[in-house]
Design an enzyme around this catalytic site. Sequence first.
Site, mmCIF file in Angstrom:
data_model
loop_
_atom_site.group_PDB
_atom_site.id
_atom_site.type_symbol
_atom_site.label_atom_id
_atom_site.label_comp_id
_atom_site.label_asym_id
_atom_site.label_seq_id
_atom_site.Cartn_x
_atom_site.Cartn_y
_atom_site.Cartn_z
ATOM 1 N N LYS A 34 0.847 -1.212 0.000
ATOM 2 C CA LYS A 34 0.000 0.000 0.000
ATOM 3 C C LYS A 34 0.877 1.255 0.000
ATOM 4 C CE LYS A 34 -1.653 1.545 4.081
ATOM 5 N NZ LYS A 34 -1.314 2.938 4.451
ATOM 6 N N ASN A 35 1.883 1.276 0.916
ATOM 7 C CA ASN A 35 2.669 2.502 1.094
ATOM 8 C C ASN A 35 3.683 2.733 -0.010
ATOM 9 O OD1 ASN A 35 1.155 3.014 3.305
ATOM 10 N ND2 ASN A 35 2.675 2.333 4.787
ATOM 11 N N ARG A 105 -4.085 11.088 3.594
ATOM 12 C CA ARG A 105 -2.916 11.949 3.822
ATOM 13 C C ARG A 105 -1.915 11.815 2.679
ATOM 14 N NH1 ARG A 105 -1.074 13.935 7.821
ATOM 15 N NH2 ARG A 105 1.015 13.286 7.299
ATOM 16 N N CYS A 129 -4.484 12.540 12.538
ATOM 17 C CA CYS A 129 -5.369 11.374 12.429
ATOM 18 C C CYS A 129 -5.359 10.683 13.791
ATOM 19 C CB CYS A 129 -4.871 10.441 11.332
ATOM 20 S SG CYS A 129 -3.356 9.626 11.780
ATOM 21 N N ARG A 134 0.686 14.293 12.866
ATOM 22 C CA ARG A 134 1.191 14.102 11.491
ATOM 23 C C ARG A 134 1.593 15.427 10.825
ATOM 24 N NH1 ARG A 134 -0.924 8.990 9.899
ATOM 25 N NH2 ARG A 134 0.780 8.900 8.428
ATOM 26 N N ASP A 320 4.434 0.210 12.140
ATOM 27 C CA ASP A 320 3.172 -0.351 11.611
ATOM 28 C C ASP A 320 2.933 -1.772 12.112
ATOM 29 O OD1 ASP A 320 3.483 1.235 8.321
ATOM 30 O OD2 ASP A 320 2.960 2.012 10.304
ATOM 31 N N ILE A 342 7.642 6.401 17.292
ATOM 32 C CA ILE A 342 7.433 7.155 16.045
ATOM 33 C C ILE A 342 6.193 8.039 16.121
ATOM 34 C CG2 ILE A 342 7.062 6.942 13.543
ATOM 35 C CD1 ILE A 342 9.827 5.975 14.358
ATOM 36 N N ARG A 412 -8.619 -0.267 4.401
ATOM 37 C CA ARG A 412 -7.672 0.723 3.859
ATOM 38 C C ARG A 412 -6.342 0.057 3.518
ATOM 39 N NH1 ARG A 412 -5.892 4.719 7.632
ATOM 40 N NH2 ARG A 412 -4.596 5.186 5.835
HETATM 41 C C1 EPZ Z 1 4.438 6.775 6.391
HETATM 42 O O1 EPZ Z 1 3.695 7.819 7.006
HETATM 43 C C2 EPZ Z 1 3.466 5.623 6.235
HETATM 44 N N1 EPZ Z 1 2.350 6.025 5.382
HETATM 45 C C3 EPZ Z 1 2.935 5.204 7.606
HETATM 46 O O2 EPZ Z 1 2.085 4.073 7.406
HETATM 47 C C4 EPZ Z 1 4.122 4.776 8.478
HETATM 48 O O3 EPZ Z 1 3.655 4.421 9.753
HETATM 49 C C5 EPZ Z 1 5.107 5.948 8.575
HETATM 50 O O4 EPZ Z 1 5.524 6.356 7.252
HETATM 51 C C6 EPZ Z 1 6.355 5.592 9.380
HETATM 52 O O5 EPZ Z 1 6.992 4.494 8.811
HETATM 53 C C7 EPZ Z 1 2.522 6.039 4.037
HETATM 54 O O6 EPZ Z 1 3.587 5.751 3.521
HETATM 55 C C8 EPZ Z 1 1.319 6.429 3.208
HETATM 56 P P1 EPZ Z 1 6.567 10.025 8.698
HETATM 57 P P2 EPZ Z 1 4.324 9.318 7.079
HETATM 58 O O7 EPZ Z 1 6.499 11.323 7.986
HETATM 59 O O8 EPZ Z 1 5.118 9.598 5.871
HETATM 60 C C9 EPZ Z 1 7.014 12.989 12.327
HETATM 61 C C10 EPZ Z 1 0.197 2.720 7.799
HETATM 62 O O9 EPZ Z 1 -0.285 2.218 8.829
HETATM 63 N N2 EPZ Z 1 7.082 14.068 11.310
HETATM 64 O O10 EPZ Z 1 7.763 9.162 8.544
HETATM 65 O O11 EPZ Z 1 3.237 10.255 7.435
HETATM 66 C C11 EPZ Z 1 5.600 12.432 12.405
HETATM 67 O O12 EPZ Z 1 4.815 13.210 13.260
HETATM 68 C C12 EPZ Z 1 0.708 4.151 7.811
HETATM 69 O O13 EPZ Z 1 0.327 2.114 6.708
HETATM 70 C C13 EPZ Z 1 7.384 15.349 11.734
HETATM 71 O O14 EPZ Z 1 7.589 15.578 12.940
HETATM 72 O O15 EPZ Z 1 5.290 9.139 8.332
HETATM 73 C C14 EPZ Z 1 5.823 11.070 12.964
HETATM 74 O O16 EPZ Z 1 5.903 11.181 14.366
HETATM 75 C C15 EPZ Z 1 0.496 4.835 9.160
HETATM 76 N N3 EPZ Z 1 7.435 16.341 10.805
HETATM 77 C C16 EPZ Z 1 7.179 10.658 12.413
HETATM 78 O O17 EPZ Z 1 7.795 11.854 11.930
HETATM 79 C C17 EPZ Z 1 7.208 16.102 9.477
HETATM 80 O O18 EPZ Z 1 7.262 17.053 8.674
HETATM 81 C C18 EPZ Z 1 7.080 9.691 11.236
HETATM 82 O O19 EPZ Z 1 6.297 10.312 10.239
HETATM 83 C C19 EPZ Z 1 6.906 14.788 9.073
HETATM 84 C C20 EPZ Z 1 6.850 13.782 10.004
#
Ligand code: EPZ
Length: 456
Positions: A34-35, A105, A129, A134, A320, A342, A412
């Site tokens: 998916k991701n 998102r 969410c 996020r 995840d 995370i 999803r």
């Molecule tokens: C991706 O989300 C995945 N989603 C998530 O999968 C996954 O859990 C996550 O990466 C971590 O591996 C998709 O790929 C569509 P991040 P993403 O930006 O990109 C902080 C699932 O269940 N952060 O790496 O949104 C954020 O708050 C989903 O399949 C900032 O602080 O994750 C979080 O605490 C859920 N500032 C951490 O980094 C930013 O500008 C990780 O977020 C961006 C992120």
Amino acid sequence: MICESENKLNPKFESLKIKGRCSLQGRIKISGAKNSALVLLAASLLTKDTVYLTNVPDLSDIRKMKNILKSIGVKIKDNDKEKVLINSENLHFGNIAHNSVNELRASFFCIGPLLSMLGKASLALPGGCNIGKRPIEEHLKGLKQLGATIEEKDGFVNARINSNKRRLKGTHIKLGCPSVGATETLIMAAVLAEGQTIISNAAREPEIQDLCEMLNKMGAKITRAGTSKVYIEGVNYLNGCSHEVIPDRIEAGTFLIAAAATLSCITVSPVIPSHLKSLLQKLKESGSDISIRDDAISIKTKTIKGVNIETAPFPGFPTDLQAPFTALMLKATGKSIIKETIFENRMNHIELLNKMGASIKLENNIATVSGVKKLYGRHLKGSDLRSTAAIVIAALMADNPSLVEGLEHLDRGYEDFEFKFKKLGANLKRGLTENISDISYNQDFFINDVQNSYAA
Ligand code: EPZ
């Protein structure tokens, strides 16, 4: 005709009736990730040629992303759900509205390609969410460093390239955190920028490597993808390509954990074993036998020992799989400490698992699990994708039947979820139930009700 008042009194909800004391066996096919598919669909905007994606999972998130792309002029042909043809030659500027971005998102990933292709983009600010706020400051900071002007107004992010060349300019971006989404957004913005871009503290997830592999097939010049320092030499245009989405490591991990939790023996394939190293290590530590042959992983579990996990960016233990792994620890011998580092609110399953008889203490995103002998089926409602998967696993382990709501979350991220479990021998039935959780009911009534429904 259904009496309106009756309808109001007993709204019906989709739910899974799950028989407990389950044992799984056999082999299941793992779907495309998916991701990865979500970001590859966004990356298809970066060329006016046709992109042909295969092994695309048929999930509600994927369908939402396709609809968003169609809303800005992209032609999508997907008669066979797994095979998708995308053509963006008629791509036009359009606001990607709140409901689209809030529902998905990942649609925010489009900001990089839209900027590069149209010189401007306007997307609703993705809200938080159920698992956290996020934020997207890393995405926006990086785009500004590449020369975009970013304005946040009325809940929208309006981005434009002011230079008369209408082209972003390569630079060295140091991410404040290894954000998966920010790394992907900035790679997609940089591939058509002028000059070199370096992204330091980049996320290393396999889905990012899959994105870079596809972009390089299209003519991009990306090196050291999958490391924390990615180099991108900007090019003038990208061509179409054919690309197969990598297998979903999180789906594979969820089924491996479910097999261990039910003391079963199953095989999952296709998988890329190196994508699951940290999980396999923890499954072995907790007592499972794991064997790997080419693109298949088999697991056989007779006992479960409590082990500690702490989530981390790839190649660490994936956030995840934190909730599903917590379910595995519920009947383990000894204690286990589960630390989520995370997301700030990714422990929604703990309270629900305790209702099933688990013994978990939660403080500051650290769950201390003491193994119990029995779990009890309950009527529960999951609140996010991976928490709901954890409840399903616990329901398979329980001594009596459960009723699990929140299937909109499961749909999803897991393709044919209950079908795959049924193929392995689980007794699950998707149906409509009255929202009995709103009225007081005793567990006996509930359990008889669910048990009777199996008799039918
Ligand atoms: C991706 O989300 C995945 N989603 C998530 O999968 C996954 O859990 C996550 O990466 C971590 O591996 C998709 O790929 C569509 P991040 P993403 O930006 O990109 C902080 C699932 O269940 N952060 O790496 O949104 C954020 O708050 C989903 O399949 C900032 O602080 O994750 C979080 O605490 C859920 N500032 C951490 O980094 C930013 O500008 C990780 O977020 C961006 C992120």
